[in-house]
Write a protein that holds these residues in place. Structure first.
Motif, PDB file in Angstrom:
ATOM      1  N   UNK A 144      42.823  51.480  47.742  1.00  0.00           N
ATOM      2  CA  UNK A 144      41.515  51.129  48.276  1.00  0.00           C
ATOM      3  C   UNK A 144      40.611  50.522  47.220  1.00  0.00           C
ATOM      4  N   UNK A 145      40.642  51.103  46.012  1.00  0.00           N
ATOM      5  CA  UNK A 145      39.821  50.563  44.925  1.00  0.00           C
ATOM      6  C   UNK A 145      40.260  49.154  44.549  1.00  0.00           C
ATOM      7  N   UNK A 146      41.559  48.919  44.478  1.00  0.00           N
ATOM      8  CA  UNK A 146      42.065  47.590  44.128  1.00  0.00           C
ATOM      9  C   UNK A 146      41.659  46.554  45.179  1.00  0.00           C
ATOM     10  N   UNK A 147      41.800  46.888  46.427  1.00  0.00           N
ATOM     11  CA  UNK A 147      41.461  45.942  47.485  1.00  0.00           C
ATOM     12  C   UNK A 147      39.966  45.634  47.508  1.00  0.00           C
ATOM     13  N   UNK A 148      39.138  46.665  47.339  1.00  0.00           N
ATOM     14  CA  UNK A 148      37.694  46.445  47.356  1.00  0.00           C
ATOM     15  C   UNK A 148      37.232  45.600  46.170  1.00  0.00           C
ATOM     16  N   UNK A 149      37.900  45.746  45.039  1.00  0.00           N
ATOM     17  CA  UNK A 149      37.485  45.020  43.847  1.00  0.00           C
ATOM     18  C   UNK A 149      38.031  43.600  43.798  1.00  0.00           C
ATOM     19  N   UNK A 150      39.272  43.404  44.231  1.00  0.00           N
ATOM     20  CA  UNK A 150      39.945  42.130  44.009  1.00  0.00           C
ATOM     21  C   UNK A 150      39.789  41.167  45.180  1.00  0.00           C
ATOM     22  N   UNK A 151      39.849  41.643  46.416  1.00  0.00           N
ATOM     23  CA  UNK A 151      39.792  40.736  47.562  1.00  0.00           C
ATOM     24  C   UNK A 151      38.512  39.890  47.609  1.00  0.00           C
ATOM     25  N   UNK A 152      37.320  40.463  47.338  1.00  0.00           N
ATOM     26  CA  UNK A 152      36.126  39.601  47.322  1.00  0.00           C
ATOM     27  C   UNK A 152      36.204  38.495  46.275  1.00  0.00           C
ATOM     28  N   UNK A 153      36.781  38.804  45.110  1.00  0.00           N
ATOM     29  CA  UNK A 153      36.919  37.787  44.073  1.00  0.00           C
ATOM     30  C   UNK A 153      37.879  36.686  44.514  1.00  0.00           C
ATOM     31  N   UNK A 154      38.987  37.082  45.169  1.00  0.00           N
ATOM     32  CA  UNK A 154      39.938  36.089  45.661  1.00  0.00           C
ATOM     33  C   UNK A 154      39.277  35.170  46.680  1.00  0.00           C
ATOM     34  N   UNK A 155      38.561  35.749  47.621  1.00  0.00           N
ATOM     35  CA  UNK A 155      37.915  34.946  48.671  1.00  0.00           C
ATOM     36  C   UNK A 155      36.866  34.010  48.085  1.00  0.00           C
ATOM     37  N   UNK A 156      36.069  34.515  47.141  1.00  0.00           N
ATOM     38  CA  UNK A 156      35.020  33.688  46.555  1.00  0.00           C
ATOM     39  C   UNK A 156      35.595  32.546  45.736  1.00  0.00           C
ATOM     40  N   UNK A 157      36.607  32.839  44.897  1.00  0.00           N
ATOM     41  CA  UNK A 157      37.204  31.792  44.069  1.00  0.00           C
ATOM     42  C   UNK A 157      37.872  30.731  44.930  1.00  0.00           C
ATOM     43  N   UNK A 158      38.528  31.152  46.002  1.00  0.00           N
ATOM     44  CA  UNK A 158      39.219  30.185  46.857  1.00  0.00           C
ATOM     45  C   UNK A 158      38.240  29.354  47.679  1.00  0.00           C
ATOM     46  N   UNK A 159      37.112  29.938  48.085  1.00  0.00           N
ATOM     47  CA  UNK A 159      36.182  29.247  48.970  1.00  0.00           C
ATOM     48  C   UNK A 159      35.226  28.311  48.219  1.00  0.00           C
ATOM     49  N   UNK A 160      34.693  28.787  47.096  1.00  0.00           N
ATOM     50  CA  UNK A 160      33.664  28.019  46.408  1.00  0.00           C
ATOM     51  C   UNK A 160      34.210  27.146  45.278  1.00  0.00           C
ATOM     52  N   UNK A 161      35.427  27.388  44.802  1.00  0.00           N
ATOM     53  CA  UNK A 161      35.927  26.686  43.632  1.00  0.00           C
ATOM     54  C   UNK A 161      36.763  25.469  43.963  1.00  0.00           C
ATOM     55  N   UNK A 162      37.182  24.792  42.897  1.00  0.00           N
ATOM     56  CA  UNK A 162      38.058  23.637  43.027  1.00  0.00           C
ATOM     57  C   UNK A 162      39.509  24.102  42.962  1.00  0.00           C
ATOM     58  N   UNK A 163      40.434  23.142  42.712  1.00  0.00           N
ATOM     59  CA  UNK A 163      41.846  23.491  42.688  1.00  0.00           C
ATOM     60  C   UNK A 163      42.191  24.532  41.622  1.00  0.00           C
ATOM     61  N   UNK A 164      41.691  24.409  40.366  1.00  0.00           N
ATOM     62  CA  UNK A 164      41.977  25.475  39.391  1.00  0.00           C
ATOM     63  C   UNK A 164      41.523  26.851  39.864  1.00  0.00           C
ATOM     64  N   UNK A 166      41.336  27.791  42.993  1.00  0.00           N
ATOM     65  CA  UNK A 166      42.257  28.234  44.038  1.00  0.00           C
ATOM     66  C   UNK A 166      43.560  28.766  43.427  1.00  0.00           C
ATOM     67  N   UNK A 167      43.981  28.133  42.345  1.00  0.00           N
ATOM     68  CA  UNK A 167      45.164  28.655  41.632  1.00  0.00           C
ATOM     69  C   UNK A 167      44.866  30.039  41.061  1.00  0.00           C
ATOM     70  N   UNK A 168      43.639  30.189  40.509  1.00  0.00           N
ATOM     71  CA  UNK A 168      43.237  31.496  39.992  1.00  0.00           C
ATOM     72  C   UNK A 168      43.212  32.536  41.109  1.00  0.00           C
ATOM     73  N   UNK A 169      42.738  32.136  42.294  1.00  0.00           N
ATOM     74  CA  UNK A 169      42.719  33.059  43.427  1.00  0.00           C
ATOM     75  C   UNK A 169      44.133  33.471  43.812  1.00  0.00           C
ATOM     76  N   UNK A 170      45.070  32.514  43.761  1.00  0.00           N
ATOM     77  CA  UNK A 170      46.462  32.843  44.073  1.00  0.00           C
ATOM     78  C   UNK A 170      47.034  33.799  43.034  1.00  0.00           C
ATOM     79  N   UNK A 171      46.669  33.573  41.764  1.00  0.00           N
ATOM     80  CA  UNK A 171      47.123  34.489  40.705  1.00  0.00           C
ATOM     81  C   UNK A 171      46.581  35.891  40.947  1.00  0.00           C
ATOM     82  N   UNK A 172      45.296  35.976  41.305  1.00  0.00           N
ATOM     83  CA  UNK A 172      44.712  37.282  41.616  1.00  0.00           C
ATOM     84  C   UNK A 172      45.498  37.967  42.742  1.00  0.00           C
ATOM     85  N   UNK A 173      45.864  37.192  43.763  1.00  0.00           N
ATOM     86  CA  UNK A 173      46.607  37.760  44.880  1.00  0.00           C
ATOM     87  C   UNK A 173      47.969  38.288  44.461  1.00  0.00           C
ATOM     88  N   UNK A 174      48.671  37.522  43.619  1.00  0.00           N
ATOM     89  CA  UNK A 174      49.982  37.965  43.147  1.00  0.00           C
ATOM     90  C   UNK A 174      49.859  39.216  42.282  1.00  0.00           C
TER      91      UNK A 174
END
Length: 382
Positions: A144-164, A166-174
């Motif tokens: 629960x702690x991991x999901x609450x901390x990491x998922x918002x960062x993944x969503x924000x990086x993928x939505x507001x950022x450029x291709x790098x 989005x790659x960072x968001x994918x790395x966070x997901x992996x």
């Protein structure tokens, strides 16, 4: 939150270990405060300041919870029901910390500046590694702690950022998937280690022949008693009369078999919170807490006499032994184990000196036996 593979003892041990994460929680709180306030001031973002403040407050609540839990554990172990309350407290505090870290990272990745994002990435990885390293003992809590901390960062990086980004968001997901797998793997290993530790501790407190407690187990059980102030604790001491002839006639293997059967009978009539212990070759002690008046102890003593005096089947032979039993009582809040054992032993030896429980057997009845009659239960209760 409790896994099906966790026994009561394992569950309590795992929840107790949550109190030992004060140092990493302190490090996180200090790091979050320093990095977060720096980033919030640099970006001039009031939302970041609020996230940092709530996260630091949650860390302080978690530290206070650990201090209280440590003090509680110093008194005596707690039951699974109480352990569940402590676990819920840790869950609420962890939700506060993780959601603050997640909100902080999400807001930072929504900003165009790269330097704050680098700091947020370091904070996020540091927090996630700490969760995997220290909270894996409660996998639901850690995941629960991991999901609450990491998922918002993944969503924000993928939505507001450029291709790098989005790659960072994918790395966070992996990395998140790997962290979740690590939590469950470490949890399984922790259960195996705790089971091994509990088994070794149980062996240290148990008599290997009868499966009853030994002297150490008796002392620990007595130490964990919690008197209500108006009840008493009784100690019953007895040894077997004319047990030696069984060994002499049938051999030590038969004597061991008799003691094993006697231990099995004791376990049937002595259930928690009472405890039966073998303290010597044919010497036994029974701990009986929660005694309201001496009559309860006497009735319990007669139950022991009746159950253990019945004949024992040793292969093709049937033998009988008796016992000389004495018991002593004292108020639970002032009881001393050594004093109770001494008084109960003295009462037991009085039976033997009087000779009231010993009678020879007939020629066809096998070895000599001891008769355990109603007069063989002297007591000293006060």
């Amino acid at each position: 939150m409790r896994a099906s593979v966790e026994s009561d003892e394992v569950y309590v041990a795992l929840v107790s270990d949550l109190a030992r994460t004060a140092l990493p929680t302190t490090i996180l709180g200090v790091t979050f405060a320093g990095v977060g306030l720096f980033v919030a001031q640099a970006l001039g973002h009031a939302g970041l300041t609020a996230a940092v403040a709530s996260g630091v407050l949650a860390c302080l609540c978690k530290l206070a919870l650990m201090i209280g839990q440590t003090r509680r554990l110093a008194r005596r172990p707690y039951a699974p029901r109480e352990a569940r309350l402590w676990e819920w407290g840790h869950l609420l505090a962890t939700i506060g910390v993780a959601s603050s870290v997640g909100a902080f990272a999400a807001m930072v990745f929504a900003q165009p500046q790269m330097e704050p994002q680098m700091l947020a990435t370091g904070l996020l990885f540091g927090y996630s590694s700490g969760v995997v390293a220290h909270l894996f003992i409660r996998p639901v809590l850690a995941c629960g702690a991991l999901l609450l901390a990491v998922l918002p960062a993944i969503a924000s990086a993928a939505w507001f950022g450029d291709m790098p980004h989005r790659i960072l968001a994918a790395m966070f997901g992996l990395f998140l998937v790997g962290a979740l797998q690590s939590v469950f793997s470490a949890h399984r290993k922790a259960i195996r280690q705790i089971r091994l530790r509990l088994d070794m501790a149980a062996l240290a407190r148990s008599d290997t022949l009868t499966g009853l407690a030994n002297r150490l187990g008796l002392r620990e059980a007595f130490r964990t008693l919690s008197g209500t102030g108006d009840d008493s604790v009784a100690i019953h001491c007895f040894d077997l009369d004319r047990f030696k002839p069984v060994n002499d006639r049938y051999g030590h293997a038969a004597g061991d078999a008799l003691l094993q059967e006697l231990g099995a009978r004791l376990r049937l009539i002595v259930g928690p919170p009472a405890l039966a212990a073998r303290t010597g070759g044919d010497e036994f002690v029974v701990l009986q807490p929660g005694v309201r008046h001496p009559g309860e102890a006497e009735r319990f003593a007669r139950r022991i006499l009746h159950a253990l005096s019945a004949p024992y089947r040793l292969g093709p032979e049937t033998v009988s032994v008796g016992l000389s039993l004495g018991f002593a009582c004292a108020p639970s809040r002032t009881a001393d184990l050594e004093d109770l054992v001494r008084r109960a032993d003295a009462a037991s030896y009085a039976v033997k000196r009087q000779g009231g429980g010993v009678a020879p057997s007939g020629p066809a009845a096998g070895p000599p036996r001891a008769r355990a009659g109603a007069d063989s239960v002297p007591a000293t209760c006060r």
